[in-house]
Design a protein around this motif. Structure first.
Motif, PDB file in Angstrom:
ATOM      1  N   LEU A  62      -2.213   9.623  -5.712  1.00 44.20           N
ATOM      2  CA  LEU A  62      -0.960   8.893  -5.901  1.00 44.20           C
ATOM      3  C   LEU A  62      -1.058   7.448  -5.424  1.00 44.20           C
ATOM      4  O   LEU A  62      -0.361   6.577  -5.944  1.00 44.20           O
ATOM      5  N   HIS A  63      -1.878   7.196  -4.428  1.00 43.28           N
ATOM      6  CA  HIS A  63      -1.958   5.870  -3.828  1.00 43.28           C
ATOM      7  C   HIS A  63      -2.732   4.932  -4.755  1.00 43.28           C
ATOM      8  O   HIS A  63      -3.926   5.121  -4.996  1.00 43.28           O
ATOM      9  N   ARG A  64      -2.042   3.917  -5.261  1.00 44.77           N
ATOM     10  CA  ARG A  64      -2.666   2.968  -6.196  1.00 44.77           C
ATOM     11  C   ARG A  64      -3.222   1.740  -5.490  1.00 44.77           C
ATOM     12  O   ARG A  64      -4.122   1.089  -6.001  1.00 44.77           O
ATOM     13  N   ASP A  65      -2.682   1.440  -4.344  1.00 46.51           N
ATOM     14  CA  ASP A  65      -3.093   0.251  -3.609  1.00 46.51           C
ATOM     15  C   ASP A  65      -4.309   0.584  -2.745  1.00 46.51           C
ATOM     16  O   ASP A  65      -4.262   1.514  -1.943  1.00 46.51           O
ATOM     17  N   PRO A  66      -5.421  -0.152  -2.861  1.00 46.43           N
ATOM     18  CA  PRO A  66      -6.625   0.153  -2.048  1.00 46.43           C
ATOM     19  C   PRO A  66      -6.342   0.111  -0.547  1.00 46.43           C
ATOM     20  O   PRO A  66      -6.825   0.961   0.196  1.00 46.43           O
ATOM     21  N   ASP A  67      -5.541  -0.845  -0.101  1.00 48.06           N
ATOM     22  CA  ASP A  67      -5.244  -0.932   1.332  1.00 48.06           C
ATOM     23  C   ASP A  67      -4.456   0.300   1.783  1.00 48.06           C
ATOM     24  O   ASP A  67      -4.706   0.860   2.854  1.00 48.06           O
ATOM     25  N   ALA A  68      -3.494   0.707   0.965  1.00 53.08           N
ATOM     26  CA  ALA A  68      -2.700   1.887   1.305  1.00 53.08           C
ATOM     27  C   ALA A  68      -3.568   3.146   1.287  1.00 53.08           C
ATOM     28  O   ALA A  68      -3.377   4.055   2.095  1.00 53.08           O
ATOM     29  N   LEU A  69      -4.522   3.206   0.372  1.00 53.39           N
ATOM     30  CA  LEU A  69      -5.414   4.361   0.301  1.00 53.39           C
ATOM     31  C   LEU A  69      -6.260   4.462   1.566  1.00 53.39           C
ATOM     32  O   LEU A  69      -6.459   5.549   2.113  1.00 53.39           O
ATOM     33  N   ARG A  70      -6.722   3.333   2.044  1.00 54.94           N
ATOM     34  CA  ARG A  70      -7.488   3.336   3.293  1.00 54.94           C
ATOM     35  C   ARG A  70      -6.594   3.772   4.466  1.00 54.94           C
ATOM     36  O   ARG A  70      -7.033   4.507   5.360  1.00 54.94           O
ATOM     37  N   ALA A  71      -5.347   3.323   4.450  1.00 55.23           N
ATOM     38  CA  ALA A  71      -4.417   3.729   5.510  1.00 55.23           C
ATOM     39  C   ALA A  71      -4.151   5.235   5.453  1.00 55.23           C
ATOM     40  O   ALA A  71      -4.070   5.905   6.488  1.00 55.23           O
TER      41      ALA A  71
END
Length: 856
Positions: A371-380
Motif C-alpha cells: 500500500l505504501h507508495r512513498d519510498p520514505d514512508a515505506l522505509r518508515a
C-alpha cells in the motif's frame, strides 16, 4: 492306662470349659463388657490355675487393656479398658500372628519384665484375628469360620503367678476364646459401620430413593423427603413415576446410568418442577428394593447454566459490538503475526477506504507494505515493523496509501508490539489514521500563507503602478486639453491627440492588470449570505487576464460571455475557481498541438448562471472521473501539482450554493476520445439586484462649484502637483508632501476637504487621520482618502471603522471634484460623480479576488 484316663479327664474338663465359655458368650454378644469379661475369667479359673485374663487391642492413640485379676493381693491392675501409649518393642510382639508361651518371665525380655512387675511368672499369648468384612456379611447371623490369615486385631493373655503353667495351658480353649473375641470385634465393627452408613444416608445432602420391582417407593432419606416436600411415611408406596419424570424404568439388571430430568414436588410452597440429576443403580438379592437412585437438585446448576449462557450471549454481543466499533472506526486497524509477515486481522473500514475486499487483503502477501507508495514512508513502515519485532515502540510516520489504481489517501501510521503474559511479542498491531483532511487543511493554510505574501506583494506592486499611472493619466488629460485648443490652428495637433489617446488606453490597460492582481489577495472568510453581489463576466475577464499567457502558449482562446445576472458570492473565490479551471484546461493540451482551443462561456438557464470551461485536450479517463475531486489526487507530476485545486474549487462552489460537474470526453477523434467540459452552476442574485461593481461614475464636466479650501496630502510630488493644477480651476488648493507639513497647515487653516494618501513614508495617512481626529474631530470628517492598494484587508478594516470615502487610484479629475462636493454637502442633487461610499467602494476594489489554487 492311668495316663489315658488322665488325658480323657483333661479333655472332658476342656470341653466343659469350652461349653461354659460359649454359654457366657451366648448370653452377651459384647464380650468387652466388664461384667461379661469378668464372668469369662471366673469360668476359666475353674479349669485353669490362671491369675489374670487380659485382652490387648490396638487404639488410634496407642493400645487398650481389658484385664480381670483373680488373685488376691498383689499389685492392682490398671482400670478396665485403660489406654497406653505405643511402644515399638511391645508392638512387635502384639502384632505377630503366632502363639507365645512363656514359662518363666525372669529371662529379662521386655514383656517378661512387665509381667514380673505385675507379679506374673508365666503367661500365654494367643492372637485374635478378624476375618475380612464385606457388605454381603452385614445381615448374616454369625461370621463364617475364621482363617489363620485374618488380620490381627488384638491378643488374649492368660497370666500365672507361678512359673511353668504356660506350657500346660489348653491352647484350643484359648484359641476358642480368641475366636469369640474376634467375632465380637467383627460384630462391633459391622454394627458401627451399619450405624455410620445409616447416619451418612440420613444426613446426606443428596436425596436418595429406593423402589421395588413394581416401581413403588420403598425407602427415602431425609434429604429426599425434604426435596419432594413430603414425609418419609407419605412417600413409601408412592409410584416413582409420580415423583420423577422418567421415560421408562430401567430393568433390574441394567447398569448404573445417570440422567437429567425433573422432579415433581408435593409441597404447597414449591409447585414448579425441579431440575434434578438422577443416578440409578440396580440392587440385587433384595426383595424390597429393586433400584436405588441418588438424586441431586440441579436447579442452581440450571440457573448457573442459564446465567452462563446469558453471559456467553452477552460476550458474543459485546464481541460483535466491538468488531462493529472497530469496523466503523475511521481508522485502518490491523494485526500481523509476531514476525510481521502475515496479516491476521484488518477491519472493514480499510475495505471502504482502500476499495479492496478484506478477504483479498488477508490473502495477499505483503498487502500493507504494497500500500505504501512513498519510498520514505515505506522505509518508515519497515523500520516500525523491525522495532515491533524487537518489542519496541516506534514514532508515528506519515504516508500515502493506494491499492493499485484505487483511491489514494494520506495516513499517519502507528505500529506497536502486542505482548503476551510472559512478555514475549505475540503479535504486531497498528493503526493507520486517515489524515487527508488534515493534510488538505495544512496545505490550504500553507497556500493561504503563500497567497498572503503574494497578496502583500500584489498590493505593493499595485501601489507602485497606480501612483505613477495616476500622474500619467492626469498629465495626458492636461496635454489633451492643450492640444484640443491648438488643433484648430495647427493640423499636426490632431495626430498628437491620437497618440495621446493610445497612450491613455495603454496606461489604463496597465491599471486594469494591476486591478486584476486583487485575485491574489487572501480569500474572504465571510459567510455565504454576506457575500457580495458580483458581475460574473467581469470576474471571468479578470481571470482571463491572468491566465491568458498560459493558455496562448498551447491553444487559442475562445470566449462567449452572455448578458447574465449577477451572483452572490465572494468575487475572489469565484476568480480562484475560474483561474484554476483555465490553467487546468491549458495544461491538458500538449504544447505544439494544432487547432487546440480553450473556451469559456457564460449563460443563463432559468434561475441559474452557468460558466462553462472546456478544452480540446487529452480528457479524463472513466476511472478518474470521480477521483478528480478527492484531495491530493492528480495526474500531474509532483512539481506541477498536488491535487488540491479541484477539491478546493468544488468546496468553494458548494459553499456558495452552487454545483460544479464535469463531462469527459466531449468528442471523438481518430486517436480516441478527447476533451473535457467543466460546468459551474450558481444561483442568480436576481435581475433587480444591483450588479457588482456599480457602473463607473460619470465625470462632472464643466459644472460650477463654490470654491472650497482643499488640502492635498501625498508623498508623490508630481501626482500632487498635477492634481492641484486640475483642482485649482475650481478650488483653493494647498499641498503637503508629508504628515508633518499637513499638521502644520491644518493648525493654521481649516480646510473643507483633505485629500490624503493612505500610504506615505513616516507617518501614514491612517496615523495622520488619527492625530487630527483626536485634536479636531470636525476637521477629521473632511478627510477623503486616496490609495492604489484599496483591496488590502487592513485597509478595508480601517476604512470601515473610519467611515471615510476612498478614491481608488488612478482616478478621473471629475471623481475628485465629486468627492469634494460630497464632503462639503453642497453638491447638486444629481451628483453622478460622487465618490465611493463604504458599499460602493467595492466597485473600485473589485472585491477581494483571490489567487486560484494552481496545484490541481
Amino acid at each position: 492306662m492311668a495316663d489315658e484316663e488322665a488325658e480323657s479327664t483333661d479333655r472332658e474338663r476342656h470341653l466343659a470349659a469350652m461349653n461354659e465359655v460359649l454359654r457366657v458368650a451366648a448370653h452377651d454378644n459384647n464380650l468387652f463388657r466388664r461384667e461379661t469379661f469378668e464372668a469369662l475369667a471366673r469360668v476359666l479359673s475353674r479349669y485353669l490355675p490362671l491369675d489374670c485374663l487380659a485382652i490387648v487391642v490396638p487404639d488410634p492413640a496407642g493400645k487398650r487393656l481389658y484385664a480381670a485379676s483373680l488373685a488376691e493381693g498383689g499389685r492392682p491392675l490398671p482400670p478396665f479398658g485403660a489406654r497406653f501409649p505405643h511402644s515399638p518393642k511391645e508392638e512387635s510382639v502384639l502384632t505377630k500372628g503366632t502363639i507365645k508361651l512363656c514359662d518363666d518371665t525372669r529371662n529379662a525380655e521386655t514383656l517378661d519384665q512387665i509381667a514380673v512387675q505385675w507379679g506374673f511368672l508365666s503367661y500365654a499369648i494367643v492372637p485374635i484375628r478378624q476375618r475380612s468384612w464385606t457388605l454381603e456379611d452385614a445381615g448374616r447371623p454369625s461370621p463364617p469360620a475364621r482363617e489363620e490369615t485374618g488380620a490381627i486385631v488384638g491378643k488374649v493373655i492368660v497370666a500365672f503367678r507361678e512359673p511353668g503353667f504356660a506350657s500346660k495351658a489348653p491352647i484350643d480353649l484359648l484359641q476358642l476364646l480368641a475366636s469369640l473375641f474376634g467375632e465380637t470385634f467383627d460384630r462391633s465393627v459391622t454394627r458401627t459401620r451399619e450405624r455410620r452408613l445409616a447416619m451418612i444416608l440420613e444426613t446426606s445432602g443428596d436425596a436418595m430413593l429406593a423402589w421395588d420391582e413394581d416401581g413403588r417407593i420403598s425407602d427415602a432419606n431425609v434429604a429426599a423427603a425434604t426435596l419432594i416436600g413430603a414425609s418419609r411415611a407419605a412417600l413409601i408406596g408412592t409410584p416413582i413415576s409420580e415423583v420423577l419424570d422418567l421415560d421408562e424404568l430401567p430393568p433390574p439388571s441394567a447398569a448404573p446410568r445417570a440422567v437429567r430430568t425433573t422432579l415433581t414436588p408435593r409441597s404447597s410452597e414449591r409447585s414448579e418442577p425441579i431440575t434434578v440429576s438422577v443416578t440409578m443403580t440396580a440392587v440385587q438379592d433384595d426383595p424390597l428394593v429393586s433400584m436405588h437412585a441418588l438424586i441431586r437438585d440441579e436447579s442452581h446448576v440450571v440457573i448457573a447454566e442459564r446465567e452462563a449462557a446469558h453471559h456467553l450471549s452477552r460476550v458474543h454481543e459485546l464481541e460483535k459490538e466491538l468488531r462493529t466499533l472497530l469496523d466503523n472506526a475511521p481508522l485502518i486497524i490491523f494485526r500481523l503475526d509476531a514476525c510481521g509477515g502475515v496479516l491476521k486481522y484488518l477491519n472493514r473500514h480499510a475495505e471502504r477506504v482502500l476499495g479492496v475486499p478484506t478477504s483479498e487483503a488477508l490473502h495477499t502477501p505483503g498487502f500493507l507494505r504494497a500500500l505504501h507508495r512513498d519510498p520514505d514512508a515505506l522505509r518508515a513502515f519497515d523500520g516500525a515493523l523491525e522495532h515491533a519485532r524487537a518489542g519496541r515502540a516506534s514514532p508515528s510516520y506519515e504516508a500515502r496509501l493506494q491499492w493499485h489504481a484505487g483511491h489514494e489517501i494520506a495516513v499517519r501510521g502507528t505500529i506497536y508490539p502486542h505482548r503476551g503474559d510472559d512478555g514475549a511479542v505475540v503479535a504486531i498491531e497498528g493503526i493507520l489514521a486517515d489524515v487527508s483532511a488534515e493534510h488538505a487543511a495544512r496545505s490550504r493554510a500553507i497556500q493561504a500563507d503563500r497567497l498572503s505574501i503574494v497578496g502583500l506583494l500584489a498590493a505593493s506592486v499595485a501601489h507602485e503602478i497606480n501612483n505613477p499611472a495616476s500622474f500619467i493619466l492626469l498629465g495626458l488629460g492636461t496635454m489633451d486639453k492643450v492640444l484640443s485648443v491648438l488643433a484648430e490652428a495647427e493640423p499636426s495637433a490632431t495626430s498628437a491627440r491620437e497618440l495621446l489617446k493610445e497612450l491613455n488606453d495603454s496606461t489604463k490597460r496597465i491599471v486594469r492588470i494591476a486591478r486584476d492582481l486583487r485575485l491574489f489577495a487572501s480569500p474572504s472568510r465571510e459567510a455565504p449570505e454576506s457575500a457580495s453581489v458580483v458581475d460574473v463576466n467581469e470576474v471571468v475577464e479578470s481571470a482571463l487576464s491572468l491566465a491568458r499567457g498560459r493558455i496562448m502558449e498551447r491553444a487559442s482562446l475562445v470566449t462567449d460571455l452572455s448578458d447574465v445576472p449577477p451572483v452572490r458570492m465572494d468575487a475572489g473565490r469565484l476568480g480562484q475557481v475560474l483561474l484554476n479551471l483555465l490553467v487546468n484546461a491549458a495544461d491538458a493540451i500538449t504544447k505544439g498541438s494544432e487547432s487546440s482551443t480553450v473556451e469559456i462561456v457564460t449563460r443563463r438557464t432559468e434561475s441559474l448562471v452557468e460558466i462553462l470551461v472546456s478544452d480540446t485536450g487529452s480528457g479524463i479517463s472513466k476511472e478518474n472521473l470521480q477521483r478528480i475531486w478527492a484531495p491530493f489526487f492528480t495526474t500531474k507530476s509532483p512539481d506541477a501539482g498536488t491535487g488540491l485545486g479541484l477539491s478546493i474549487s468544488r468546496d468553494i462552489i458548494t459553499r456558495a450554493g452552487g454545483e460544479i460537474r464535469v463531462v469527459s470526453p466531449t468528442f471523438e477523434t481518430a486517436s480516441g476520445p478527447r476533451g473535457s467540459l467543466f460546468i459551474l452552476s450558481l444561483p442568480a442574485a436576481g435581475d433587480s439586484c444591483t450588479s457588482w461593481p456599480p457602473p463607473p461614475a460619470r465625470a462632472v464636466g464643466r459644472r460650477s462649484f463654490p470654491r472650497r479650501r482643499v488640502l492635498i496630502v501625498d508623498d508623490e510630488r508630481p501626482l500632487a502637483r498635477a492634481l492641484a493644477e486640475e483642482l485649482e480651476v475650481h478650488h483653493d488648493v494647498a499641498i503637503a508632501y508629508d504628515a508633518a507639513s499637513a499638521l502644520r497647515q491644518l493648525a493654521k487653516t481649516r480646510f473643507d476637504t483633505v485629500l490624503c494618501d493612505l500610504r506615505m513614508p513616516g507617518t501614514s495617512g491612517e496615523s495622520l487621520y488619527g492625530l487630527v481626529r483626536q485634536q479636531d474631530p470636525e476637521q477629521a470628517r473632511a478627510f477623503v482618502f486616496m490609495s492604489g492598494i484599496g483591496f488590502v484587508p487592513e485597509v478595508e478594516r480601517f476604512l470601515a471603522a473610519s467611515g471615510r470615502p476612498l478614491l481608488q487610484k488612478p482616478f478621473e479629475p471629475g471623481r475628485v471634484l465629486a468627492a469634494i462636493a460630497e464632503t462639503t454637502d453642497d453638491a447638486p442633487d444629481d451628483r453622478p460623480g460622487a465618490p465611493a461610499t463604504a458599499a460602493e467602494r467595492e466597485a473600485d476594489v473589485s472585491a477581494d479576488a483571490r489567487t486560484p489554487d494552481r496545484r490541481g
